[in-house]
Design an enzyme around this catalytic site. Structure first.
Site, PDB file in Angstrom:
ATOM      1  N   ASP A  13       0.676  -1.075   0.037  1.00 28.74           N
ATOM      2  CA  ASP A  13      -0.201   0.203   0.120  1.00 28.74           C
ATOM      3  C   ASP A  13       0.719   1.234  -0.112  1.00 28.74           C
ATOM      4  OD1 ASP A  13      -2.392  -1.359  -0.087  1.00 28.74           O
ATOM      5  OD2 ASP A  13      -2.372  -1.672   2.099  1.00 28.74           O
ATOM      6  N   THR A  17       1.558   0.232  -7.732  1.00 25.60           N
ATOM      7  CA  THR A  17       0.585   0.082  -9.129  1.00 25.60           C
ATOM      8  C   THR A  17       0.457   1.482  -9.590  1.00 25.60           C
ATOM      9  OG1 THR A  17      -0.362  -1.883  -8.138  1.00 25.60           O
ATOM     10  CG2 THR A  17      -1.521  -0.836 -10.055  1.00 25.60           C
ATOM     11  N   LYS A  38       3.319  -8.671 -14.266  1.00 25.34           N
ATOM     12  CA  LYS A  38       3.455  -8.941 -12.691  1.00 25.34           C
ATOM     13  C   LYS A  38       3.431 -10.404 -12.333  1.00 25.34           C
ATOM     14  CE  LYS A  38       1.513  -7.563  -8.128  1.00 25.34           C
ATOM     15  NZ  LYS A  38       0.667  -6.668  -7.318  1.00 25.34           N
ATOM     16  N   SER A  42      -2.649 -11.113  -6.159  1.00 25.23           N
ATOM     17  CA  SER A  42      -3.545 -11.837  -5.202  1.00 25.23           C
ATOM     18  C   SER A  42      -4.694 -10.710  -4.853  1.00 25.23           C
ATOM     19  CB  SER A  42      -3.125 -12.412  -3.973  1.00 25.23           C
ATOM     20  OG  SER A  42      -2.292 -11.375  -3.340  1.00 25.23           O
ATOM     21  N   ASP A  56      -4.666  -5.307 -10.578  1.00 25.81           N
ATOM     22  CA  ASP A  56      -3.597  -4.407 -10.665  1.00 25.81           C
ATOM     23  C   ASP A  56      -3.321  -3.883 -12.458  1.00 25.81           C
ATOM     24  OD1 ASP A  56      -3.375  -4.184  -8.316  1.00 25.81           O
ATOM     25  OD2 ASP A  56      -1.571  -5.242  -8.088  1.00 25.81           O
ATOM     26  N   GLY A 118       6.437  -5.663  -8.668  1.00 24.28           N
ATOM     27  CA  GLY A 118       6.313  -6.682  -7.620  1.00 24.28           C
ATOM     28  C   GLY A 118       5.086  -6.644  -6.854  1.00 24.28           C
ATOM     29  N   GLY A 120       4.038  -6.454  -2.709  1.00 24.10           N
ATOM     30  CA  GLY A 120       4.522  -6.142  -1.452  1.00 24.10           C
ATOM     31  C   GLY A 120       5.803  -5.601  -1.278  1.00 24.10           C
ATOM     32  N   ASN A 181       5.808   8.825  -2.931  1.00 23.55           N
ATOM     33  CA  ASN A 181       4.662   8.957  -3.247  1.00 23.55           C
ATOM     34  C   ASN A 181       3.835   9.633  -2.088  1.00 23.55           C
ATOM     35  OD1 ASN A 181       2.279   8.301  -4.836  1.00 23.55           O
ATOM     36  ND2 ASN A 181       1.711   6.709  -3.694  1.00 23.55           N
TER      37      ASN A 181
END
Length: 239
Positions: A13, A17, A38, A42, A56, A118, A120, A181
Site C-alpha cells: 500500500d 501500482t 506482474k 492476489s 492491478d 512486484g 508487497g 509517493n
C-alpha cells in the site's frame, strides 16, 4: 528486445501500482510501445462468468491508456487478498519461475519498454513449501532486472528505504532510482526525507508524486535511462 525495470516498494500500500501506471503512461506519451507485467497477483475479483480479473493490470491499463491485452499481464492471478505464497497454496497453483520468465520474454519481444511490478515489499515470499522457496529477490535476479523503489513520503520512510536499499545491495540487485509517493512539497518532513533518502543511499529520488497526480515530473530521457536490457539471469538457487 525491450528494456525493462522492476518496480518494488518499501511495503504494501505504498502506491506501487499507481506509480507503475504513471511510468507506463509517460513512456506511452513519449511515443514508446510500453507494456506491464506482474508475476503473481492476489486479492482479485471474478467477472460475471467466474474468471479472475487481474486488478492491478486493469488499473495500469486504464491509467496508461495502453492496448496490451490484460491476459498477457500476469501468469498467476489469485482471489484471496493474501501474500502470493499463501494465495498460491490455497489455489493449489504454485508460481513456476520458468512460466513467469516465458511470459516476460514474450512481452519483451513485442514491446520497447517493459515495466514489471512486484508484490508487497522486497522480502515478499512468492513460494514457500517444504523443500521449495522462491522470494521476490530471487525472481528479480532470475530475470536480471534493476529496481525502482517506491516509498511513502511520510514518517518512517527513512528506515524503510534504508533497509530495502541495504537488502538490494546485499542480494546483488541494482537500485536504479526512487520515487516518493503522496509527496507534499509544502511539508518540511517530506522535503527532508527526500534529501536524507538520497544522502543515505547514494541513489537519486527521480520523481515525487503528489495526491491525485496524473503525470510524472520526470523527463523522458531520465525515465528511459532507468530501464536496462535484462542482464544475464541467475539461477533460482533457493528452489
Amino acid at each position: 528486445m525491450a528494456k525493462a525495470l522492476f518496480v518494488t516498494g518499501t511495503g504494501t500500500d505504498v502506491g506501487k501500482t499507481y506509480v507503475t501506471g504513471l511510468l507506463v503512461k509517460a513512456l506511452t506519451e513519449a511515443g514508446e510501445k510500453a507494456a506491464y507485467y506482474k508475476a503473481a497477483m492476489s486479492g482479485n475479483r471474478r467477472t460475471p462468468d467466474g474468471a479472475l480479473l487481474p486488478g492491478d493490470g486493469v488499473q495500469v491499463k486504464t491509467m496508461a491508456g495502453i492496448g496490451q491485452p490484460v491476459e498477457t499481464m500476469c501468469p498467476y492471478v489469485y482471489e484471496p487478498p493474501l501474500s502470493p505464497h499463501l494465495a498460491a497454496r490455497l489455489a493449489g497453483e504454485e508460481v513456476d519461475p520458468d512460466r513467469v520468465r516465458q511470459g516476460f520474454s514474450a512481452l519483451a519481444e513485442k514491446y520497447d519498454y517493459l515495466t514489471m511490478e512486484g508484490s508487497g515489499g522486497i522480502l515478499c515470499p512468492i513460494t514457500v513449501t517444504e523443500g521449495r522457496e522462491l522470494w521476490l529477490a530471487d525472481l528479480i535476479r532470475y530475470l536480471g532486472l534493476g529496481c525502482l523503489l517506491v516509498a511513502d513520503a511520510g514518517l518512517g520512510t527513512l528506515n524503510a528505504i534504508g533497509l530495502t536499499a541495504f537488502y538490494l545491495r546485499k542480494t546483488g540487485i541494482s537500485l536504479r532510482g526512487m520515487i516518493l509517493n503522496r509527496y507534499d512539497p509544502e511539508n518540511l518532513m517530506h522535503r527532508d526525507n527526500r534529501q536524507l533518502c538520497q544522502q543515505m543511499t547514494g541513489v537519486p529520488v527521480v520523481a515525487c508524486v503528489g495526491e491525485g497526480d496524473t503525470r510524472l515530473t520526470l523527463s523522458p530521457e531520465i525515465l528511459k535511462g532507468l530501464y536496462t536490457e535484462g542482464g544475464k539471469s541467475h539461477a533460482v538457487v533457493s528452489l
